[in-house]
Design an enzyme around this catalytic site. Structure first.
Site, mmCIF file in Angstrom:
data_model
loop_
_atom_site.group_PDB
_atom_site.id
_atom_site.type_symbol
_atom_site.label_atom_id
_atom_site.label_comp_id
_atom_site.label_asym_id
_atom_site.label_seq_id
_atom_site.Cartn_x
_atom_site.Cartn_y
_atom_site.Cartn_z
ATOM 1 N N HIS A 75 0.837 -1.208 0.000
ATOM 2 C CA HIS A 75 0.000 0.000 0.000
ATOM 3 C C HIS A 75 0.867 1.252 0.000
ATOM 4 C CE1 HIS A 75 -3.882 -1.934 1.842
ATOM 5 N NE2 HIS A 75 -3.389 -2.616 0.827
ATOM 6 N N TYR A 203 -8.942 4.973 8.214
ATOM 7 C CA TYR A 203 -9.144 5.233 9.642
ATOM 8 C C TYR A 203 -10.216 6.315 9.724
ATOM 9 C CZ TYR A 203 -4.672 2.902 10.743
ATOM 10 O OH TYR A 203 -3.657 1.995 10.894
ATOM 11 N N PRO A 295 -3.493 -0.609 19.279
ATOM 12 C CA PRO A 295 -3.256 -1.022 17.887
ATOM 13 C C PRO A 295 -3.414 0.081 16.836
ATOM 14 C CG PRO A 295 -5.341 -1.911 18.694
ATOM 15 C CD PRO A 295 -4.668 -1.265 19.855
ATOM 16 N N LYS A 299 1.775 -0.892 15.375
ATOM 17 C CA LYS A 299 3.206 -0.990 15.686
ATOM 18 C C LYS A 299 3.634 -2.269 16.432
ATOM 19 C CE LYS A 299 4.777 2.751 13.950
ATOM 20 N NZ LYS A 299 4.661 2.310 12.584
ATOM 21 N N TYR A 387 4.345 6.269 10.722
ATOM 22 C CA TYR A 387 3.477 5.151 10.353
ATOM 23 C C TYR A 387 4.254 4.089 9.568
ATOM 24 C CZ TYR A 387 -0.806 2.686 9.104
ATOM 25 O OH TYR A 387 -1.775 1.728 8.974
HETATM 26 P P1 FAD Z 1 2.370 -12.863 20.967
HETATM 27 O O1 FAD Z 1 1.922 -12.807 19.557
HETATM 28 O O2 FAD Z 1 1.392 -12.625 22.042
HETATM 29 O O3 FAD Z 1 3.026 -14.299 21.167
HETATM 30 C C1 FAD Z 1 3.345 -14.816 22.443
HETATM 31 C C2 FAD Z 1 3.256 -16.327 22.392
HETATM 32 O O4 FAD Z 1 3.625 -16.860 23.671
HETATM 33 C C3 FAD Z 1 1.830 -16.804 22.117
HETATM 34 O O5 FAD Z 1 1.851 -17.761 21.071
HETATM 35 C C4 FAD Z 1 1.383 -17.390 23.443
HETATM 36 O O6 FAD Z 1 0.438 -18.440 23.266
HETATM 37 C C5 FAD Z 1 2.700 -17.869 24.021
HETATM 38 N N1 FAD Z 1 2.711 -18.005 25.486
HETATM 39 C C6 FAD Z 1 2.075 -17.223 26.399
HETATM 40 N N2 FAD Z 1 2.311 -17.679 27.647
HETATM 41 C C7 FAD Z 1 3.119 -18.756 27.508
HETATM 42 C C8 FAD Z 1 3.720 -19.658 28.440
HETATM 43 N N3 FAD Z 1 3.508 -19.534 29.745
HETATM 44 N N4 FAD Z 1 4.501 -20.637 27.958
HETATM 45 C C9 FAD Z 1 4.710 -20.777 26.623
HETATM 46 N N5 FAD Z 1 4.178 -19.967 25.701
HETATM 47 C C10 FAD Z 1 3.387 -18.963 26.140
HETATM 48 N N6 FAD Z 1 0.715 -5.014 15.461
HETATM 49 C C11 FAD Z 1 1.185 -4.488 14.293
HETATM 50 O O7 FAD Z 1 2.408 -4.326 14.153
HETATM 51 N N7 FAD Z 1 0.366 -4.126 13.249
HETATM 52 C C12 FAD Z 1 -0.983 -4.259 13.353
HETATM 53 O O8 FAD Z 1 -1.697 -3.979 12.377
HETATM 54 C C13 FAD Z 1 -1.529 -4.776 14.583
HETATM 55 N N8 FAD Z 1 -2.847 -4.943 14.739
HETATM 56 C C14 FAD Z 1 -3.330 -5.568 15.849
HETATM 57 C C15 FAD Z 1 -4.683 -5.782 15.944
HETATM 58 C C16 FAD Z 1 -5.192 -6.420 17.062
HETATM 59 C C17 FAD Z 1 -6.667 -6.640 17.154
HETATM 60 C C18 FAD Z 1 -4.315 -6.885 18.090
HETATM 61 C C19 FAD Z 1 -4.865 -7.619 19.295
HETATM 62 C C20 FAD Z 1 -2.968 -6.670 17.998
HETATM 63 C C21 FAD Z 1 -2.453 -6.013 16.884
HETATM 64 N N9 FAD Z 1 -1.092 -5.781 16.759
HETATM 65 C C22 FAD Z 1 -0.611 -5.180 15.626
HETATM 66 C C23 FAD Z 1 -0.162 -6.214 17.816
HETATM 67 C C24 FAD Z 1 0.497 -7.588 17.530
HETATM 68 O O9 FAD Z 1 -0.506 -8.548 17.290
HETATM 69 C C25 FAD Z 1 1.368 -8.007 18.722
HETATM 70 O O10 FAD Z 1 2.204 -6.945 19.076
HETATM 71 C C26 FAD Z 1 2.208 -9.261 18.397
HETATM 72 O O11 FAD Z 1 1.406 -10.408 18.435
HETATM 73 C C27 FAD Z 1 3.372 -9.421 19.365
HETATM 74 O O12 FAD Z 1 4.057 -10.615 19.087
HETATM 75 P P2 FAD Z 1 4.767 -11.420 20.261
HETATM 76 O O13 FAD Z 1 5.397 -12.604 19.610
HETATM 77 O O14 FAD Z 1 5.584 -10.511 21.064
HETATM 78 O O15 FAD Z 1 3.570 -11.867 21.230
HETATM 79 C C1 PHB Z 2 -5.451 -4.769 10.840
HETATM 80 O O1 PHB Z 2 -5.547 -4.898 9.590
HETATM 81 O O2 PHB Z 2 -5.727 -5.694 11.612
HETATM 82 C C2 PHB Z 2 -5.005 -3.481 11.403
HETATM 83 C C3 PHB Z 2 -4.642 -2.452 10.544
HETATM 84 C C4 PHB Z 2 -4.231 -1.227 11.080
HETATM 85 C C5 PHB Z 2 -4.180 -1.066 12.446
HETATM 86 C C6 PHB Z 2 -4.521 -2.103 13.301
HETATM 87 C C7 PHB Z 2 -4.948 -3.320 12.773
HETATM 88 O O3 PHB Z 2 -3.781 0.132 12.953
#
Ligand code: FAD
Ligand code: PHB
Length: 406
Positions: A75, A203, A295, A299, A387
């Protein structure tokens, strides 16, 4: 008890843990990844969608970007719907960089595939995970797997287990400092089988509150609505969700999202959170285990990727040259990017959400800022620069200088 030895024990197979395991493998460093959920659950969990160029580059440069390059949607910009008036932010023209829409679950699927191909350990459905000996030279991870008590003895532990994991809470309270802000609203997110009616994200700031139009593919739309943190999903039948989405996203020129069957829905709370430092003894925290952003700025996943790139580089230096200089700087180096993203995510959130402070001054001030940000080239450039994100593989000062001077 079964005892296994590895160089780096990784807790959590989200994007952070899986990418760290992959980068360590590329550097010839062994690791074991333990995950408490089932493999299918991890692959199907719907979360982030927007990848910064730095994350895309990291995936491609480390050899896990083939499908992303084929299927990711590049995009050049996005729009802000300011009370019905659509204003476009041209990311490519303002910064020379773009974003890619590719589901987090697709990233996770690609990384699990790459891990399986290496033959290195990745254990799903482990239970009762605990870390110990964090200040010793040989910390350990204990857990139950298939009814058997196991221990992994390692040189280092990477806490990549997300916000609700066990690694951060294993650090004594007096050894860390927590910075936190919880918002008085949340997002109701849905996935719909409907072709996106716009090629870019929208947005929207509407009198009824925030809404976001996004997508996952040419056949799947992803949408969000501002709601209450304790919103009861049973009060939201599909037709109510669509009525609200159409009201908040539709603009004065008649654009609106395509409607289709809703295949998934959920409520996500909004929080800003940072732990300092992101290290305790021989355990390093990365991704959501160390910080959470609301979110709105897209980021979270990108920060997680930047953290583990740094951690892999620091661990590679430790094993290759015996120097711990990068490991010692890991937390400080990560926190510079983390706080920049925190400030931006907080700002995007307060710019776009309805906050019922009861003081009409606040909504007028917010509207003035929306007008400024979508009309002033200087303000749009600052928004666009944040962004699209700063390159991962550069030191922060250099990045800023490069961006400002180019
Ligand atoms: P997680 O993805 O949470 O992974 C952690 C892992 O550890 C999981 O698989 C979990 O099951 C596991 N775990 C937990 N406890 C234990 C344990 N005790 N033992 C073993 N394993 C365990 N970010 C963006 O950059 N762009 C976006 O557009 C965006 N949109 C989002 C939209 C939504 C609705 C949400 C909820 C989040 C969004 N985010 C976005 C944020 C992004 O999803 C998270 O920042 C990302 O998942 C972080 O990755 P992580 O690996 O640090 O943690
Ligand atoms: C998404 O597509 O899930 C999404 C996009 C932009 C955001 C957050 C989530 O800021």
């Amino acid at each position: 008890m079964k005892i296994t030895r590895t160089q780096v024990g990784i807790v959590g197979a989200g994007p952070a843990g899986l990418m760290l395991g992959h980068l360590l493998h590329m550097a010839g460093i062994d690791s074991v990844i333990v995950e408490d959920r089932a493999r299918d659950y991890v692959i199907e969990r719907v979360r982030a969608g927007v990848l910064e160029q730095g994350t895309v580059d990291l995936m491609i440069d480390s050899g896990v970007g083939d499908r992303l390059q084929r299927e990711g949607l590049s995009h050049d910009g996005f729009s802000i719907n300011v009370y019905g008036k659509l204003r476009r932010i041209d990311l490519a023209a303002l910064t020379g960089r773009r974003i890619t829409v590719y589901g987090q679950n697709e990233v996770v699927k690609d990384l699990i595939g790459a891990r399986m191909a290496t033959g290195r350990a990745l254990l799903f459905e482990v239970a009762d995970v605990a870390v110990h000996g964090l200040k010793s030279s040989q910390p350990g991870i204990r857990f139950n797997h298939n009814g058997e008590l196991q221990e992994i003895r390692c040189d280092f532990i990477a806490g990549c287990d997300g916000f609700h994991g066990i690694c951060r809470p294993s650090i004594p309270e007096d050894s860390i400092r927590i910075y936190e802000r919880v918002y008085p609203f949340a997002w109701l997110g849905v996935l719909a089988s409907a072709a996106p009616s716009s090629p870019e994200l929208v947005y929207s700031r509407h009198a009824r509150g925030f809404a976001l139009f996004s997508m996952r593919s040419n056949a799947v739309t992803r949408l969000y609505l501002q709601c209450a943190p304790d919103e009861d999903l049973t009060q939201w039948p599909d037709n109510r969700i669509w009525d609200e989405l159409l009201a908040r996203l539709g603009n004065d020129d008649g654009w609106k999202p395509n409607v289709g069957p809703i295949t998934q829905k959920g409520v996500t709370g909004m929080r800003s959170f940072v732990v300092e430092p992101m290290q305790y003894g021989r355990m390093f925290l990365a991704g959501d285990a160390a910080h959470i952003v609301p979110p709105t700025g897209a980021k979270g996943l990108n920060l997680a990727m930047a953290d583990v790139w740094r951690l892999s580089r620091a661990l590679a230096e430790h094993y290759q040259s015996g120097s711990d200089a990068l490991l010692d700087r890991y937390s400080d180096d990560c926190l510079q990017r983390v706080w920049r993203a925190q400030q931006f995510s907080w700002w995007m959130t307060s710019l776009l959400h309805r906050s019922d402070t009861g003081n009409p001054f606040d909504s007028r001030r917010q509207r003035a800022e929306l007008e400024y940000v979508t009309n002033s080239l200087a303000a749009m450039t600052s928004l666009a620069e944040n962004y699209v994100g700063f390159p991962i593989a550069h030191e922060f000062a250099g990045e800023l200088e490069k961006t400002v001077l180019s």
